[in-house]
Structures are given as C-alpha cells and as structure tokens.
Motif scaffolding. Structure first.
Motif, short mmCIF file in Angstrom:
data_model
loop_
_atom_site.label_atom_id
_atom_site.label_comp_id
_atom_site.label_asym_id
_atom_site.label_seq_id
_atom_site.Cartn_x
_atom_site.Cartn_y
_atom_site.Cartn_z
N VAL A 193 0.90 -1.10 -0.06
CA VAL A 193 -0.09 -0.18 -0.08
C VAL A 193 0.88 1.23 0.07
O VAL A 193 1.32 1.54 1.13
CB VAL A 193 -1.05 -0.01 1.06
CG1 VAL A 193 -1.78 1.11 1.09
CG2 VAL A 193 -1.63 -1.34 1.31
N VAL A 208 0.31 4.84 -0.65
CA VAL A 208 -0.65 5.68 -0.78
C VAL A 208 -0.77 6.73 0.35
O VAL A 208 -0.54 6.09 1.60
CB VAL A 208 -2.28 5.19 -1.01
CG1 VAL A 208 -3.51 6.11 -1.00
CG2 VAL A 208 -2.34 4.18 -1.97
N ASN A 221 -6.11 4.34 0.97
CA ASN A 221 -5.09 3.75 1.69
C ASN A 221 -5.77 2.70 2.83
O ASN A 221 -5.60 1.58 2.72
CB ASN A 221 -4.41 4.93 2.50
CG ASN A 221 -3.30 4.36 3.53
OD1 ASN A 221 -3.82 3.40 4.29
ND2 ASN A 221 -2.15 4.71 3.27
N PRO A 240 2.52 -1.62 4.67
CA PRO A 240 2.24 -0.32 4.37
C PRO A 240 3.84 0.50 4.05
O PRO A 240 4.52 0.10 4.66
CB PRO A 240 2.00 0.34 5.97
CG PRO A 240 1.68 -1.11 6.53
CD PRO A 240 2.51 -2.15 5.67
#
Length: 547
Positions: free
Chosen positions: A86, A88, A94, A110
């Motif tokens: 991820v 974002v 997100n 993340p």
C-alpha cells in the motif's frame, strides 16, 4: 473484557492492577473498525482533496468500497497470507486497501510515497508482495522496479482508466466493476495482518510481521494517551503524519475507528503550521497526534487560540523525545489542552506514555501503559538495574500477541530481540526515577531519530556510495532544534578534483531519489580519511565525537 467498548478505570493504579488483554477468540479488524458500531451511517472519514474539495465517507461507505476491492483482489488470485503493498498517502484508498486485504486474510505492507526507487524495490521484493496499490506520484517508480520484484503480478493505480496508463489496473474502475458482499475471512488475533519495515544500524531494513492483535494494542494505547476521550460521534482525530507509519496508521487512524470516531485525511507534501491550525479549526479536531517536529513548527504561530476557533483537547506525540520547551509551550499557549508524549516501537506496540491520570513531567516518556511491564537492564549482563540507573529498556506483556510475531525471514534476529526469560529488548537506554517515570537517554545503536523517523545510517551510506566521486561515507545524527536530530554525512571523495558545493547537492539529490525525502543528509562534510576499525568498518562514534 469486551472489545467493542474500552474499559473505564478511576485511576492509573486501578487500571494497572485490573486491566487484562483478554483478546477475543475471533477478530478481523475490517469487521471491528467498520461493522460493530451502533450507527454505521456516521462519518468515519472526512477527506480534504489536494485541490480543496471535501469528501465524506461513512463506515458503511468504507465497508462497501473495501468489499469491492477485496472482490477484485480475489479475482486477481490474492489469497490468505499473500502480501499486498500500500503506497498511498492520506487518501481514502489507503485504509480501503488495508481493509480489503484483511477481508481476504491477506497481509498489508504499508509503504510511504516518500520512498525512492531503492527503498520501494527492497521492501516490495523482500515482502514478496503479489500486488501493490499505488498513488500516481509513485507509479513511474514502481514501473521502473517492477522487473526487480519477482512476485509482483498486479499494480493498481489510483484513478480511472483514462488517467492510468500501461499495465496498471485503475482503482476506481475496479470498484465499479465488482459488487460488495464478499465473505469476510474467519480471522483471529493470531492471523497475520501486516509487515512493517524498520531501519537498523546494520544491514537493510527489517520486515516486522504482526498479527491482528497489533490493532487492539494500538487502540488500547490511544485510549490512554488521548485521555480516554475517544467518544463515538463526538471525537474528531487528525495527524499530519504519513499513514504508512505505525503510530499514525494504528495509533491514530485505526484506533479512532475502533472507538467509532471520525478521522480527517489531508494529504500534503509539507507541513505548514498556519494551514494545520486552519484545518483543525475547520474540522473541529479534538485529538491530534503530532510528531515533535510538527509541534515545534506550530510554536511559530503567535496566540493560535485567538486566531483560530479551535476545539482541541489533546496533543499526543511520539517518534523522538519531546523537549520540555514544547511541553511548557502547550501549557502556556492553550487554556485547556493536554500534551501527552508516548513511546513505542514498530515491533513492540505503544507501551509507555503520559495521560491525565498523573502529572506530566516535561522531558519524560511517561509511565508503563496498562497491560505492560518494563525493566531497565544492564546492557551487558541483562541484569535488572535499580531506580536512577541508566540501562536498556525491556518490555513484556501478559499477552505476547500484542507484540510482533517475527522479523520477516530473519529467525536469528527475531530470537535476539528477546532475553532468555522472555523480556523484549528495545535498544533504547533509559532511566527510571523513584516515581516510576521513564526518561530517554539514547539509542544503544547508531539509529538516527529525525523528525519522528528512524533512519539507519548504513542505508544512507550505501546510497551515497552510488556516486562515483564518493570513496567512503559515514553517517551520524547531530543535534537539531527542529528535527531533534539531523543527518550528517562525512564523505571521503574519490578524487581531489571536485567542487564541494556541487558534490554536496548531488549527494543529497541521490539519497532523496534512491531512499526517501527524510533520509537525505542535511549536512555533508568532506574529509581526507574516515576513522575505521581494524576490520575496515566506519567508526560512527568517532564521527559523533567531532561534533
């Protein structure tokens, strides 16, 4: 203890004595954050777009959208245990991606949009991510490194088909193409949830694998450092910190949703204190997680309560030691706003903090939060030290699951994180006073704490050495009034024929491009020779002693 409502205690002593984790047998964070609330039509997220627009999302909206994305990921072959990156910023996509992952039993990775090509490539390849959701700002970088990430099969870019080029899938089109109603994965607190990367002083960043219990630990900590004021429908929470980081993602965003509160999302390239005050006033923010660097920048605005219609009740802060000057500024500037420093690690949750349960002592990390015990150990013998002695902080819990499961693919490092009798080591030197307050002194290693980020000097040194005119490099942290520590690089040039100003800027740009914006050296000094050990390793301690 029911995890739909956090317990209420009359005092810190009672909480320390009575609190027990008592985690539920079944737990999926996507269900916990979205579906357990009495009124799921309430606003969960208010998102200010970069062009000044406003979008609102209820818990139901997020549930619907994450269902659709989960269906798309499942159609791509993403299964339980697979890793999904991820990349974002503070945008709705997100958390929607994280929630979709957990509905499938997949594991989130993340990552920040601040990462350059080397930082992103290493983490996506090391985690063996099969899919990644990316912001348009990093799409070209991901395309550049895609061939260096063998497991990566699918790239999903924010936007619609007319704005997305190449082989990437368009995020919004996927949501339109799939229906909600996916069967949520039967998860427990032990189900793998995320791999988060943390920098060390030696070697590349380590992937820290957590299970779903992580989010319950973060929600419990937030309940404490936000002064037990996370009330559904009444509390609005905001942080300027990137949602890629643990304290922002778990200790702010998802902690707020666990408690049924509203979160403000506001992606920005930098931090402007006047804009921050204005945002908090517009959205009636009551609880704000502010890294110390952001707090220090807020002090530049005169009399903010007179200039802005603020609803603030609590600042919480972590990432680097909070100076007494900042604590005093909050007390002197605001009529009724608390400032609570807290402490944790990517591996060990959020375990020490301040709250209105007891007096804040400026400069102190606070006291152990309910659910944790701490010791101060001799760094050499691992024997417990007495009050007033400086040693390494060690932590334990009555439920080991709220800590990390392992360093990804690094069993030896995982084992070394824990003592023989079960205490987890932090690598931080602290002192415990007679009243139980903990005081940070330094790291036991060379990790640099700058603007709330942990930076491994070895990564920066290796990036610098990609420059053909750099023969050797040594990187250390130096005191900085705004950042806490700034990054300083001592560089031994490969030739005498160089222009210092040009080479200095080229080195800074190189590190920004390869690693991250926050990892570039603010200071670059050129030396004829660097101090080394007999085995040729850079003696960073000798470099720090030059300051």
């Amino acid at each position: 203890m029911p995890w739909t409502v956090m317990p209420t205690f009359e005092s810190y002593a009672q909480a320390r004595e009575a609190f027990s984790w008592d985690l539920p047998d079944e737990f999926n964070p996507a269900v916990d954050f979205l579906r357990k609330h009495e009124d799921t039509s309430r606003t969960a997220l208010r998102y200010e777009t970069p062009d000044g627009g406003l979008e609102t999302y209820s818990f139901d909206d997020l549930d619907d959208r994450s269902d659709r994305l989960a269906a798309a990921l499942a159609d791509f072959g993403v299964d339980a245990g697979d890793r999904v990156g991820v990349v974002v910023p503070q945008k709705p996509q997100n958390p929607i991606t994280h929630l979709a992952n957990w509905k499938l039993g997949a594991v989130s990775v993340p990552l920040t949009v601040l990462f350059g090509r080397d930082a992103l490539q290493y983490r996506l390849a090391d985690s063996e991510a099969t899919a990644v959701v990316v912001d348009p700002d990093v799409r070209e970088t991901v395309e550049e490194i895609r061939g260096e990430c063998p497991a990566l099969e699918h790239v999903i870019e924010l936007g619609t088909t007319d704005a997305v080029s190449g082989e990437a899938h368009a995020f919004e089109d996927l949501l339109e193409s799939y229906e909600p109603g996916i069967d949520v994965y039967d998860a427990t607190p032990e189900t793998p949830t995320a791999i988060m990367y943390t920098s060390g002083s030696t070697g590349p960043p380590k992937g820290v694998r957590h299970s779903h219990a992580l989010w319950l630990g973060r929600a419990a900590a937030a309940y404490n450092y936000f002064d037990r004021g996370l009330e559904p429908g009444e509390t609005t929470v905001w942080t300027p910190a990137d949602w890629a980081w643990g304290a922002a993602l778990g200790g702010t965003l998802f902690a707020a949703w666990h408690h049924g509160c509203t979160v403000v999302g506001w992606p920005r390239d930098g931090f402007d204190p006047e804009d921050a005050y204005d945002l908090m006033a517009r959205h009636d923010v009551t609880k704000a997680f502010m890294p110390p660097t952001a707090l220090r920048m807020l002090t530049a605005v005169d009399d903010p309560e007179a200039q802005y219609d603020l609803s603030l009740e609590t600042f919480a802060s972590a990432g680097e030691p909070l100076t007494s000057e900042v604590v005093d500024w909050v007390e002197e500037t605001f009529a009724d706003v608390a400032i609570n420093e807290f402490y944790g690690q990517t591996e060990l949750n959020l375990v020490v903090g301040n709250s209105s349960w007891y007096e804040t002592r400026p400069g102190s990390m606070g006291k152990p939060l309910p659910g944790y015990e701490v010791r101060v150990l001799d760094p050499e013998t691992r024997e417990p030290l007495g009050r007033g002695e400086i040693g390494e902080l060690a932590v334990t819990s009555d439920d080991r699951r709220v800590f990390f499961d392992e360093y990804w693919k690094l069993p030896e490092k995982t084992a070394n994180k824990r003592t023989e009798d079960g205490w987890f080591l932090t690598g931080d030197l602290v002192e415990r006073d007679d009243d139980g307050y903990l005081w940070f002194h330094s790291r036991t290693d060379d990790v640099i704490l700058t603007s709330g980020y942990r930076v491994g000097p070895m990564e920066v040194e290796e990036a610098i050495l990609h420059h053909s005119d750099a023969e050797q490099a040594g990187v250390v942290g130096v005191p900085d009034e705004t950042r806490g520590e700034a990054i300083k690089a001592y560089v031994q040039p490969a030739t005498d024929d160089y222009d210092p100003d040009t080479l200095r800027e080229e080195i800074r740009d190189l590190v920004r491009d390869r690693l991250a914006e926050y990892e570039y050296p603010q200071h670059v000094a050129f030396v004829d020779e660097l101090p080394t050990t007999t085995t040729g390793k850079i003696q960073r301690r000798s470099l720090r002693e030059r300051e």
